[in-house]
Design a protein around this motif. Structure first.
Motif, mmCIF file in Angstrom:
data_model
loop_
_atom_site.group_PDB
_atom_site.id
_atom_site.type_symbol
_atom_site.label_atom_id
_atom_site.label_comp_id
_atom_site.label_asym_id
_atom_site.label_seq_id
_atom_site.Cartn_x
_atom_site.Cartn_y
_atom_site.Cartn_z
ATOM 1 N N GLY A 23 1.068 1.728 5.568
ATOM 2 C CA GLY A 23 -0.396 2.154 5.955
ATOM 3 C C GLY A 23 -0.779 1.868 7.541
ATOM 4 N N ASP A 68 -2.421 6.505 6.549
ATOM 5 C CA ASP A 68 -2.360 5.161 7.179
ATOM 6 C C ASP A 68 -3.778 4.668 7.644
ATOM 7 O OD1 ASP A 68 0.159 4.912 7.063
ATOM 8 O OD2 ASP A 68 0.642 6.293 8.811
ATOM 9 N N ASP A 84 -3.727 4.764 -1.285
ATOM 10 C CA ASP A 84 -4.097 4.992 0.046
ATOM 11 C C ASP A 84 -5.457 5.524 0.051
ATOM 12 O OD1 ASP A 84 -1.570 4.043 1.442
ATOM 13 O OD2 ASP A 84 -0.740 5.987 0.769
ATOM 14 N N GLU A 98 2.784 6.564 -2.818
ATOM 15 C CA GLU A 98 4.408 6.969 -3.534
ATOM 16 C C GLU A 98 4.952 5.625 -4.122
ATOM 17 O OE1 GLU A 98 3.479 5.772 -0.562
ATOM 18 O OE2 GLU A 98 5.114 5.310 0.875
ATOM 19 N N THR A 138 0.814 -1.320 0.041
ATOM 20 C CA THR A 138 0.013 -0.216 -0.043
ATOM 21 C C THR A 138 0.973 1.309 -0.020
ATOM 22 O OG1 THR A 138 -0.093 0.203 2.428
ATOM 23 C CG2 THR A 138 -1.588 -1.424 1.527
ATOM 24 N N GLY A 139 0.419 2.271 -0.703
ATOM 25 C CA GLY A 139 1.203 3.722 -0.860
ATOM 26 C C GLY A 139 1.028 4.376 -2.075
HETATM 27 MG MG LIG Z 1 2.008 4.642 3.327
#
Ligand SMILES: [Mg+2]
Ligand SMILES: [Mg+2]
Lengths: 426, 426
Positions: free
Chosen positions: A263, A270, A239, A199, A196-197
């Protein structure tokens, strides 16, 4: 955002307590029947018995001659031969006679000892050496010498393997030996892996500003495949609560265990814990562990119609992900596979360096090896231990378990003996 | 038959000498380029460099606020936020101000420290808590606090992995991190497995008189697959020079390494050495080793147009086959794969039992484990060690290296520290 919690609502628990919870929640899966050839790495669900004896006939241990022991040393007429797997060309061994026999061949009637060829001499031959007529036995034989009686390796109807045994190469061989070609084993868990993310991008993609490459999925995948577990790659998730919920729901349908990274800290993006608790009605067993690295590690379960699903939500920092995957996920997968020895093996190692202790118990990545002249192995540090620094996991085959700093003990000297968790080839 | 040799013409060599010969003959194979995703368990043929720095931007270590350190403790106006992977909604952090930041997010211009959210308090908000206007920094920050500067984990153009490195899970992750999706690695050897013996049948077949089931192929196959080597099952071969020659020729075409069991002792049906020497013009490097079990282990090489082929002709007794496969074949396959650490790992263990020594050095199957309160592991015997008794390999994860009996030393007491070879999960 402004009114969000500024402290984690999850109590900080110890690693030992966290591992206990994980193993308690990891129940054995169902059983299925598979071929002995596919059984490597599984755990037996039933006891396994030998139908017949091994060897099924009295068998020679040596290449030599089957004789009557009471004849003692001296010359014997050669009646014929018995080689493994061939029809014998003789009847019964009578006093003063012998038959040539090879390793594993049936010992004929009348014979009660085997003499290895090295302890014999040729006395008389015919057909230009093609036929042995008479040999000399150099030393007097004893009854039963170099004969494996029926059932000496495995008796008929004996239990050969017990339920709950792990099936390694030798156990596969044992199943073959006794002709058990189908075995009931516990199923192994299927694991779905999610990163997850916002970025994160795939390693092959050109980085834009603010982006980094996702290394967690392939690292965890490799770690679990090394342990012979089946892995499903679920890709990278944005996210947002919606995309996380969709990914977790999807993963739960396909797998017994879901491993996510990222997260789980205190940032506004998160969202893992929130989705688990509110949307999936998961029970979050812990959300913070007193360890370095890996503090925000989260473990949850969801009961579904197709069984209990386990969620390991690991921190996004690559080192934290690697350490916590070894600490929690791998033992859980062993337990789900019904392995009796689910926990990681802890050995003793000497520190190869002096280390200042951290306020949290530290899992220090190390290269552990045995050196000439020392009974205990030495653990050398892999260098700077920042949790973002994947370089510190390079070549690591052990985690040194360093205790938390106390008023009495702020550092440990080189040579100090510490616990060390095996995480790779020793 | 009558004029056959009654003593083996092959000199008896030590295990150490035999291992040295095997490793000397096992040359590294060619290289090929594969995806980082398939690279687990391979050895790198080239150094690997990072193209760009990690992190590629100054990144926050914590969830909190990016501030100007010189402002000290006290209140800050919140300008906006920076979350990982999102476009920032602000310009530059100026004195008296801050921006909310999450772990891994870029630290904006002007800011030189990050304060974790736990060390802050909300002062003023708007839109019913949806917007933060002002927060209080509880402790004065230091410059650079909780910021990972550009390249702090990996500098641009730095060497990240060296040629000859083994690629484990962490190394796969490192390749992903730096965006190296194709790597040049050494090829891994392909192994063909042959069982020889007129007495052998497949495990599913009903036994006739004089027959036994072949357990060696599936056992060796499992052992090598556990080590992630590719295996070709060549079946069971009859004890005739013609069928042996045909099988070995066939195996040599398909594989780099041929592993046979059976046919290497002094019996009249032991034809392996003869076929190797006469028909294949192999060089037999050794044909007898001073060890128990495994004495007739034979190692040969044949130079062909498609490269040097290695032949491991292991004894047919299942325990001998298992021990010698671990002792000679596995290290050879590691060496062929270019692994630097090709040899088996030897650790120190305490005997859990008293043992009478054999005239030959013995490789005693044992279950090795670490018990509370003792620095060294204990090796427990797996029971009667007959070389036909595959039960003695059940659950064994170590081979205790027992020295040969001497006039001075006929037995070893429980608690004695011995060398122990790792052959399974410790
Ligand atoms: Mg993250
Ligand atoms: Mg044979």
């Amino acid at each position: 955002v402004a009114n969000r919690l500024r402290k984690s609502p999850f109590p900080m628990i110890s690693v030992a307590a966290a591992v206990d919870i994980v193993l308690k929640e990891a129940d054995m899966l169902n059983t299925h029947v598979i071929s002995y050839k596919d059984a490597l790495g599984h755990v037996l669900a039933d006891d396994v018995y030998a139908k017949d004896a091994l060897p099924p006939f009295p068998a020679s241990v040596k290449d030599g001659y089957a004789v009557v022991a009471a004849d003692g040393a001296g010359n014997r007429k050669v009646l014929g031969h018995s080689t493994a797997g061939s029809k014998p060309d003789f009847g019964e061994v009578i006093p003063g006679h012998c038959i040539r026999i090879s390793t594993g061949a049936p010992v004929p009637k009348g014979a009660d000892a085997v003499i290895e060829v090295e302890q014999t001499e040729l006395v008389k031959s015919a057909d230009e050496g093609r036929t042995e007529l008479e040999v000399k036995i150099l030393h007097p034989p004893t009854i039963g010498q170099d004969i494996r009686p029926v059932g000496c390796d495995i008796k008929a109807n004996n239990k050969v393997l017990s339920a709950q045994s792990w099936i390694g190469p030798s156990e596969v061989g044992l199943l073959a030996t006794i002709g058990v070609t189908k075995v009931k084993v516990y199923k192994k868990p299927v694991v779905a892996i999610v990163s997850t993310g916002n970025e994160l991008v795939d390693p092959g993609v050109q980085l834009k500003r603010g982006q980094i490459r996702d290394s967690n999925r392939c690292m965890i995948e490799s770690l679990l495949e090394q342990g012979n577990f089946e892995v499903i790659d679920m890709g990278i998730i944005k996210d947002t609560p919606g995309s996380i919920l969709e990914a977790l729901t999807n993963a739960m349908e396909k797998a017994d265990v879901v491993v996510t990274t990222g997260g789980v800290s205190m940032g506004e993006k998160d969202l893992l814990k929130q989705v688990l608790q509110i949307d999936l009605r998961a029970r979050i067993h812990f959300g913070r562990v007193f360890m370095k690295p890996g503090k925000p590690t989260t473990f949850a379960t969801v009961n579904t119609e197709i069984g209990k699903k386990l969620f390991f939500c690991l921190p996004g920092n690559p080192v934290s992900a690697m350490v916590t995957c070894n600490l929690y996920v791998v033992p859980a997968l062993r337990k789900l596979s019904s392995r009796l020895r689910a926990r990681n093996t802890i050995i003793k190692a000497k520190l190869g360096f002096t280390i200042d202790l951290d306020p949290r118990p530290e899992y220090h990545r190390a290269i552990v090896s045995w050196v000439e002249g020392d009974d205990l192995p030495v653990g050398e540090t892999t260098g700077v231990q920042d949790s973002s620094r994947l370089l510190s996991t390079r070549s690591a085959n052990g985690l040194l378990l360093l205790p938390a700093k106390t008023d009495e003990q702020a550092s440990l000297p080189a040579g100090h003996v510490v616990d060390c968790m095996i995480i790779g080839r020793m």
